[in-house]
Design a protein around this motif. Structure first.
Motif, short mmCIF file in Angstrom:
data_model
loop_
_atom_site.label_atom_id
_atom_site.label_comp_id
_atom_site.label_asym_id
_atom_site.label_seq_id
_atom_site.Cartn_x
_atom_site.Cartn_y
_atom_site.Cartn_z
N UNK A 213 0.82 -1.22 0.00
CA UNK A 213 0.00 0.00 0.00
C UNK A 213 0.85 1.27 0.00
N UNK A 214 2.14 1.13 0.28
CA UNK A 214 2.99 2.31 0.42
C UNK A 214 3.65 2.66 -0.90
N UNK A 215 4.02 3.91 -1.09
CA UNK A 215 4.73 4.26 -2.33
C UNK A 215 6.10 3.59 -2.35
N UNK A 216 6.52 3.24 -3.57
CA UNK A 216 7.88 2.69 -3.69
C UNK A 216 8.89 3.78 -3.38
N UNK A 217 10.03 3.43 -2.78
CA UNK A 217 11.04 4.45 -2.51
C UNK A 217 11.64 4.96 -3.83
N UNK A 218 12.36 6.06 -3.80
CA UNK A 218 12.89 6.65 -5.06
C UNK A 218 14.11 5.90 -5.57
N UNK B 16 -10.68 0.83 -3.19
CA UNK B 16 -11.50 1.22 -2.04
C UNK B 16 -10.62 1.69 -0.88
N UNK B 17 -9.48 1.01 -0.72
CA UNK B 17 -8.56 1.43 0.34
C UNK B 17 -8.05 2.84 0.06
N UNK B 18 -7.84 3.15 -1.23
CA UNK B 18 -7.35 4.49 -1.59
C UNK B 18 -8.37 5.57 -1.24
N UNK B 19 -9.65 5.21 -1.26
CA UNK B 19 -10.68 6.18 -0.86
C UNK B 19 -10.66 6.38 0.66
N UNK B 20 -10.47 5.27 1.38
CA UNK B 20 -10.48 5.36 2.84
C UNK B 20 -9.17 5.93 3.38
N UNK B 21 -8.08 5.71 2.65
CA UNK B 21 -6.76 6.14 3.11
C UNK B 21 -5.98 6.65 1.91
N UNK B 22 -6.10 7.94 1.62
CA UNK B 22 -5.44 8.49 0.43
C UNK B 22 -3.92 8.25 0.45
N UNK B 23 -3.36 8.04 -0.74
CA UNK B 23 -1.95 7.61 -0.85
C UNK B 23 -0.99 8.54 -0.11
N UNK B 24 -1.24 9.84 -0.19
CA UNK B 24 -0.31 10.79 0.42
C UNK B 24 -0.28 10.76 1.93
N UNK B 25 -1.26 10.12 2.56
CA UNK B 25 -1.34 10.13 4.02
C UNK B 25 -1.01 8.79 4.65
N UNK C 110 -3.63 6.67 10.92
CA UNK C 110 -4.86 6.60 10.10
C UNK C 110 -4.78 5.46 9.10
N UNK C 111 -3.60 5.27 8.51
CA UNK C 111 -3.48 4.20 7.52
C UNK C 111 -3.50 2.83 8.19
N UNK C 112 -2.88 2.73 9.36
CA UNK C 112 -2.93 1.46 10.08
C UNK C 112 -4.39 1.10 10.40
N UNK C 113 -5.17 2.10 10.76
CA UNK C 113 -6.59 1.85 11.05
C UNK C 113 -7.33 1.39 9.79
N UNK C 114 -7.03 2.07 8.66
CA UNK C 114 -7.72 1.72 7.41
C UNK C 114 -7.36 0.30 6.96
N UNK C 115 -6.08 -0.07 7.05
CA UNK C 115 -5.67 -1.41 6.64
C UNK C 115 -6.25 -2.46 7.60
N UNK C 116 -6.24 -2.14 8.90
CA UNK C 116 -6.83 -3.07 9.88
C UNK C 116 -8.32 -3.29 9.60
N UNK C 117 -9.01 -2.19 9.29
CA UNK C 117 -10.45 -2.30 9.01
C UNK C 117 -10.69 -3.12 7.74
N UNK C 118 -9.86 -2.89 6.73
CA UNK C 118 -10.04 -3.61 5.45
C UNK C 118 -9.80 -5.10 5.63
N UNK C 119 -8.76 -5.46 6.35
CA UNK C 119 -8.49 -6.89 6.58
C UNK C 119 -9.59 -7.53 7.43
#
Lengths: 80, 587
Positions: B134-139, B179-188, B205-214
């Motif tokens: 779910x996280x952006x790839x590093x540069x 759907x996860x992107x709606x609940x937890x936008x990529x930048x956050x 916030x993202x940990x909460x969104x991933x926990x909820x999705x799983x």
């Protein structure tokens, strides 16, 4: 109990539900078995949520007792 | 959800409740993800005590390969790019840059294959929920951040291919990235400080969104079974009684495409086994003409029953529920009138009322998505395709007076065949679906987790009977399940469910007769418990014993035979080495 102490006691009870209320204010990493590194981070996050501030994670190691956490919060209050 | 809220939810769980154990496999320190996953599951599994056990950090594949069947009820996996190659995370000192890319891609492919194989093994025995990176790839790539790099796309492609392979597995489900992107936008999502200082790369916030999705994948809300729709300004645009059957519309030209989209969704739902009925205050003749239009997108043959008249809609809904034989809380009612919705909601507590937003396109889109969520199911079974047909046949059956001589003759001529499959197999998802979705004819209302179900089937003396039915009107498919154990001369039934579609056919009597015939027990013990909804089963037992049971009770063959009405089915044992045909005689 002042407002900060009351709210801090509540934070400790949330993270350490087995800790009796009368022992909370004397709690330390040495006296609370459940207070490991993971609990320390969780406690810091719960304090952040309760007090609406950022805990300096670089100082997490110093915050090893209720009293020190309380002093840290008072320090932040005075600075602001 | 805040961390504080998650911890408080977990503290409120009953210590005496049966445990629900979930292994959480991730390559990072799970911290709040563990708390959020547990809390979200605890909210929906109120009668269980949820425990989330983290696997080995930094070795997701190893953690998965070490999972043993029987040790957990479910497995949740939060993959990140660093699971494929540590250089794709921020905690590794491994090099970035063009020279490393080919090796990173190659390593990632090997790691992904290992992960997929481990997941496939687990999913054959325990439900598995997977969240892809779910996280952006590093540069690490040579392109600027606004341009996709070839190696980046190669990594994403291999993840998608592995995910597609996993999604075909029955026990494996994947979090929807969009759907996860709606609940937890990529930048956050990414928290570098937390990653480096604590090992958790997620923001709270993202940990909460991933926990909820799983959690939602592991314990999804039960899908609704039926949809009752209004017609004017809902199924179509316009009032058919005023403008006529050929003037109502549902297309782009009539600026009424939203109604067409709604019709298409109803057609799709009907094809997936959702029951669709109509409750409309309208002129029946005009409605019939609309339903005869060839451009209708809704499934006119798949809508049953139609309640079209000028009486209150709550009465229409009551009759439709009776025909479908399902409770109001399994049904969604869609209407463009808030007043009609309120009238139905007041008369049928638990029914989900949805307003059709006539002129609000954003709300219309939200409504279509909400309906999909309410009726969505992981897989479509053969029984889903039979449901409406069997409801129609049930309606015909119900009209015949079973207790009168006409009803007796009707049953006698039904040419009913009941198949009993006694194999101790947990591979058919329909079986556990029946156990966990059936309310009215349910021995005790106990919902069973897949891991626990499999373990029960492996115990000495285990019994499982999966019952299918068909008659001259067609098949009903698998309609009943009996599970229990045989100890000495006693047969104990722990689970007995039967679909309400199969009522009024004396199938329940034939089930008991088969158990007495096949196992010859001195008595059958039923682990019965009354529930708010299992009245039909209580009435059945009362017909045999003279009173509704108060708890676990036993039944002898003599008691059963004294009260059993004539049975006209042909009872067949399926899938046995020596297939025997046993024709039941009137008891």
């Amino acid at each position: 109990m002042d407002d900060i102490t009351t709210r801090l006691v509540s934070c400790f009870q949330t993270v350490f539900p087995g800790l009796p209320e009368k022992e909370v204010q004397n709690a330390s990493q040495a006296s609370v078995a459940a207070w490991d590194s993971v609990a320390a981070i969780t406690l810091a996050n719960v304090i952040e949520e309760e007090f609406g501030m950022q805990v300096d994670f670089d100082r997490l190691g110093e915050l090893d007792s209720f009293q020190r956490v309380q002093e840290y919060l008072l320090e932040g209050t005075r600075a602001s | 959800m805040r961390i504080t809220d998650a911890l408080k939810i977990l503290q409120l769980a009953s210590a005496d409740a049966p445990p629900y154990r979930v292994i959480l496999a991730c390559g990072f320190t799970p911290l709040h993800l563990q708390s959020f996953l547990a809390a979200h599951l605890q909210q929906v599994l109120a009668d269980r005590r949820v425990t989330v056990i983290p696997g080995l950090y930094d070795d997701t594949a190893g953690a998965l390969e070490g999972v043993e069947f029987g040790g957990a009820d479910a497995v949740a996996i939060a993959l990140e790019w660093s699971d494929l190659d540590p250089r794709l995370g921020f905690r590794s000192a491994g090099g970035w840059g063009t020279g490393a890319l080919a090796d990173i891609v190659s390593t990632a492919r090997g790691a992904l294959n290992r992960l997929a194989a481990a997941i496939e093994r687990i999913a054959s025995g325990i439900p598995v929920a997977v969240c892809l990176p779910t996280l952006p790839l590093p540069p690490v790539f040579h392109t600027p951040g606004w341009q996709s790099a070839e190696a980046e796309l190669a990594l994403e492609e291999m993840v998608i291919q592995a995910a597609a392979r996993l999604s075909r597995m029955r026990g494996c489900s994947l979090v929807s990235a969009s759907r996860l992107a709606e609940d937890s936008p990529a930048g956050g999502r990414f928290d570098l400080k937390s990653d480096l200082l604590t090992g958790l790369p997620y923001t709270v916030a993202h940990a909460s969104a991933v926990g909820a999705a799983l959690a939602r994948l592991l314990s999804p809300p039960p899908p609704k079974k039926g949809l009752i729709t209004d017609l004017d300004d809902t199924l179509w645009h316009g009032l058919v009684g005023e403008i006529g059957p050929h003037a109502v519309s549902w297309d782009l030209a009539g600026h009424s495409q939203l109604h067409g989209l709604y019709q298409k969704l109803l057609a799709a739902l009907a094809g997936e086994g959702v029951l669709v009925g109509v409750a409309s205050k309208n002129d029946p003749a005009a409605v019939t003409q609309v339903f005869e239009r060839e451009d209708l997108l809704a499934p006119s043959r798949g809508i049953f029953p139609l309640e079209v008249h000028w009486n209150a809609k709550s009465g229409s809904v009551a009759r439709i529920l009776e025909t479908w034989n399902i409770a109001a809380d399994n049904v969604v009612f869609v209407d463009d009138s808030p007043m009609e919705l309120a009238e139905v909601a007041a008369a049928h507590p638990g029914i989900e009322c949805v307003l059709f937003p006539k002129n609000d396109y954003a709300a219309g889109y939200a409504m279509l998505r909400r309906l999909r969520d309410l009726f969505g199911k992981p897989r479509i079974s053969a029984e889903d395709g039979l449901r409406l047909d069997s409801i129609r046949k049930s309606a015909a059956f119900q009209k015949a007076p079973v207790n009168g001589s006409g009803g007796e003759a009707f049953l006698e001529r039904a040419e009913a065949v009941i198949g009993f499959d006694f194999r101790l197999s947990a591979e058919d998802p329909r079986v556990l679906e029946l156990v966990n979705k059936t309310n009215q004819f349910n021995l005790n209302g106990v919902r069973r987790a897949e891991a626990e179900w499999r373990a029960d089937l492996l115990r000495p003396g285990a019994l499982l009977a999966v019952v299918s039915y068909q008659d001259r009107f067609g098949p009903l498919g698998k309609i009943a399940v009996i599970q229990g154990r045989q100890t000495g001369g006693t047969l104990t039934v722990q689970t007995w469910v039967m679909s309400c579609r199969a009522f009024s056919r004396r199938i329940e009597h034939q089930c008991l007769k088969m158990l007495f015939d096949r196992y010859a027990p001195s008595e059958i013990v039923f682990e019965f418990a009354a529930t708010p909804k299992n009245g039909p089963l209580q009435d059945f037992f009362a017909s045999l014993t003279g009173a509704r049971p108060g708890g676990t009770f036993s039944l002898t063959r003599a008691q059963f035979e004294a009260e059993c009405p004539p049975l006209y089915h042909q009872a067949i044992e399926l899938h046995t080495s020596s297939k025997q045909w046993t024709t039941s005689q009137p008891a």
